[in-house]
Write an enzyme that holds these catalytic residues in place. Structure first.
Site, PDB file in Angstrom:
ATOM      1  N   LYS A  10       0.834  -1.200   0.000  1.00  0.00           N
ATOM      2  CA  LYS A  10       0.000   0.000   0.000  1.00  0.00           C
ATOM      3  C   LYS A  10       0.872   1.256   0.000  1.00  0.00           C
ATOM      4  O   LYS A  10       1.914   1.308   0.668  1.00  0.00           O
ATOM      5  CB  LYS A  10      -0.908  -0.010   1.233  1.00  0.00           C
ATOM      6  CG  LYS A  10      -1.951   1.095   1.282  1.00  0.00           C
ATOM      7  CD  LYS A  10      -2.861   0.916   2.486  1.00  0.00           C
ATOM      8  CE  LYS A  10      -3.962   1.971   2.529  1.00  0.00           C
ATOM      9  NZ  LYS A  10      -4.899   1.769   3.661  1.00  0.00           N
TER      10      LYS A  10
ATOM     11  N   SER B 169      -9.645   1.342   2.342  1.00  0.00           N
ATOM     12  CA  SER B 169      -8.772   2.203   1.564  1.00  0.00           C
ATOM     13  C   SER B 169      -7.639   1.459   0.858  1.00  0.00           C
ATOM     14  O   SER B 169      -6.927   2.029   0.031  1.00  0.00           O
ATOM     15  CB  SER B 169      -8.158   3.276   2.481  1.00  0.00           C
ATOM     16  OG  SER B 169      -7.381   2.683   3.510  1.00  0.00           O
TER      17      SER B 169
ATOM     18  N   SER C 170     -10.102  -1.459   6.284  1.00  0.00           N
ATOM     19  CA  SER C 170      -9.431  -1.145   5.025  1.00  0.00           C
ATOM     20  C   SER C 170      -8.609  -2.270   4.425  1.00  0.00           C
ATOM     21  O   SER C 170      -8.133  -2.155   3.305  1.00  0.00           O
ATOM     22  CB  SER C 170      -8.538   0.086   5.201  1.00  0.00           C
ATOM     23  OG  SER C 170      -9.327   1.232   5.431  1.00  0.00           O
TER      24      SER C 170
END
Length: 465
Positions: free
Chosen positions: A62, A137, A161
């Site tokens: 990420k 996310s 997330s």
């Protein structure tokens, strides 16, 4: 191919690690229109001579987690040049175990959303339907695994997330208890709630990565001869999308047919109380946490970051959230969190259940244009609040949770996930339970017949130098 299978083939001499990585790079180029990656690294990050359980295994990360020499943008324009000087501690553990970091993944700007849309890198698309979101996310992280770009990705989970995009993309996502993995080296939101977590194609792979990141032995499945009781709370079966309801009912039936008891455990009041303090924790910590990260990463001012935020939803959240919580309110929320953790543990102990079972997300993946609201059972409901409705409980209380893909909705053909969660620090127990149940409920269908996504300049993967 799972990471576990790839390791077996590499160890047996049937698969060359370099050729494997090159094949996955070609795969990333074939599916670049799905926009899972912010950067495909021209020189993969690895530690010379490192040998371990992840040797030769490609991993994507990420874009809020620091990799030395690579930008950590957190999906926001002001951090486009935020080149990390050193690895985050968890990245260091990965490369010491032989992992090869090959890319960074698209995320919702500053982790403040559930769709992973942002103005800097565009929209990551769901591998099962490019006109739908991959979740957030850590949407790019889940999408990359489902697309076959890498067998393992590392996301970060504040309120769902990791687990939520894993469910929407048909892969496995694990949120560990806070502190199980090395902390630091990531753009934060709420230190009380933030934790990194792996996304993969199997529970075995999750256990493999967990052992590396936690510095513990690999968890083995629970003894199948031991009677198993799971809990189900009314809040988690109420107002579900028809596809989610159908797949969850089928999953419960499969479990019960295999001797698993599912009993009522009412934690609805705890869910409501947790929801009441969820954003008090976030906004009581976000400003100080972000400022500390910026101070230690080149001194970019928080005001500069805020001025350049690209997404209207994120800008609105920051305007209304920052400065809205007093120190006294935050302390009260922390005390309530402590009480809720104790109450949740006690409820499960009294009921004699091993874990709570529920749909990870109440709906299947929304459309790309449904940022603000979606239709649920004939009415419009907020997209973000609906996507995190179930998973945010574990994020607020710091519970370990794992989402498993259990099938596709009969109407939409889109993946549905179920989550197992248990009291804090019960990670080994939870992973062992998931490994025991996976053969019964884990759906291993993948989106092999990918629909080409529409050509769009913002939806192409970028290469960083």
């Amino acid at each position: 191919m799972t990471a576990t299978k790839a390791r077996q083939l590499i160890d047996a001499g049937h698969l060359d690690a370099k050729q494997y990585r090159q094949a996955l790079q070609r795969r990333s180029e074939q599916v670049q229109e799905y926009n899972a990656l912010t950067a495909l690294l021209p020189a993969p990050v690895q530690q010379a001579g490192a040998s371990g359980p992840l040797s030769g295994i490609p991993v994507v990360v990420k874009d809020s987690i620091d990799i030395a020499g690579v930008a950590s943008t957190a999906g926001t324009p002001a951090l486009a040049g935020n080149i990390a000087q050193e690895h985050a501690p968890l990245i260091q553990r990965l490369v010491e175990a032989g992992a090869v970091i090959v890319g960074k993944t698209v995320m919702h700007e500053l982790s403040l959303g559930g769709t992973s849309h942002n103005g800097l890198h565009g929209q990551p698309r769901n591998p099962w339907d490019p006109w739908r979101v991959s979740g957030g996310s850590s949407g790019g992280s889940a999408s990359a695994v489902a697309l076959g770009i890498a067998p393992i990705s590392i996301g970060a989970d504040t309120g769902g997330s990791v687990r939520m995009p894993a469910a929407l993309c048909g892969v496995v996502g694990f949120r560990p208890s806070l502190g199980r993995y090395p902390e630091g080296g990531a753009v934060p939101l709420s230190p009380t709630r933030d934790t990194a977590g792996p996304i993969a194609r199997s529970v075995d792979d999750i256990c493999l990565v967990d052992a590396v990141l936690s510095g513990r032995s690999t968890v083995a499945p629970s003894d199948p001869a031991t009677p198993l009781i799971l809990g189900l709370s009314p809040a988690h079966v109420r107002d579900l999308d028809a596809d989610v309801s159908a797949v969850f009912a089928a999953t419960r039936a499969r479990l019960q047919e295999n001797g698993v008891r599912i009993v009522p455990v009412d934690v609805d009041d705890l869910v409501d109380r947790a929801r009441a303090i969820a954003f008090t924790l976030v906004w009581g910590e976000a400003e100080q946490a972000l400022q500390h990260y910026l101070d230690t990463h080149g001194g970019i001012s928080l005001s500069t970051v805020l001025e350049q935020v690209s997404r209207p939803d994120v800008a609105q959240a920051l305007r209304t959230g920052l400065g809205s919580v007093t120190a006294q309110q935050h302390r009260a929320a922390m005390e309530e969190r402590r009480a809720l953790r104790e109450a949740f543990t006690a409820r499960l102990e009294v009921a004699g259940v091993s874990a709570l079972l529920f749909p990870t997300v109440p709906v299947v993946a929304p459309g790309l244009s449904q940022d603000l609201s979606i239709n649920l059972n004939g009415r419009q409901v907020p997209t973000f609040a609906t996507l995190i409705r179930h998973a945010d409980f574990g994020g607020t209380l710091g519970l370990p949770g794992i989402s498993l893909p259990v099938g596709a909705g009969p109407g939409s053909g889109l993946p549905v996930g179920v989550e197992l969660t248990c009291p804090p620090e019960g990670d080994e127990h939870l992973l062992a339970l998931a490994a025991q149940l996976a053969p019964l409920i884990h759906d291993v269908t993948f989106p092999t017949h990918l629909v080409p996504a529409p050509n769009h300049t913002s939806a192409t993967s970028r290469t960083t130098s």
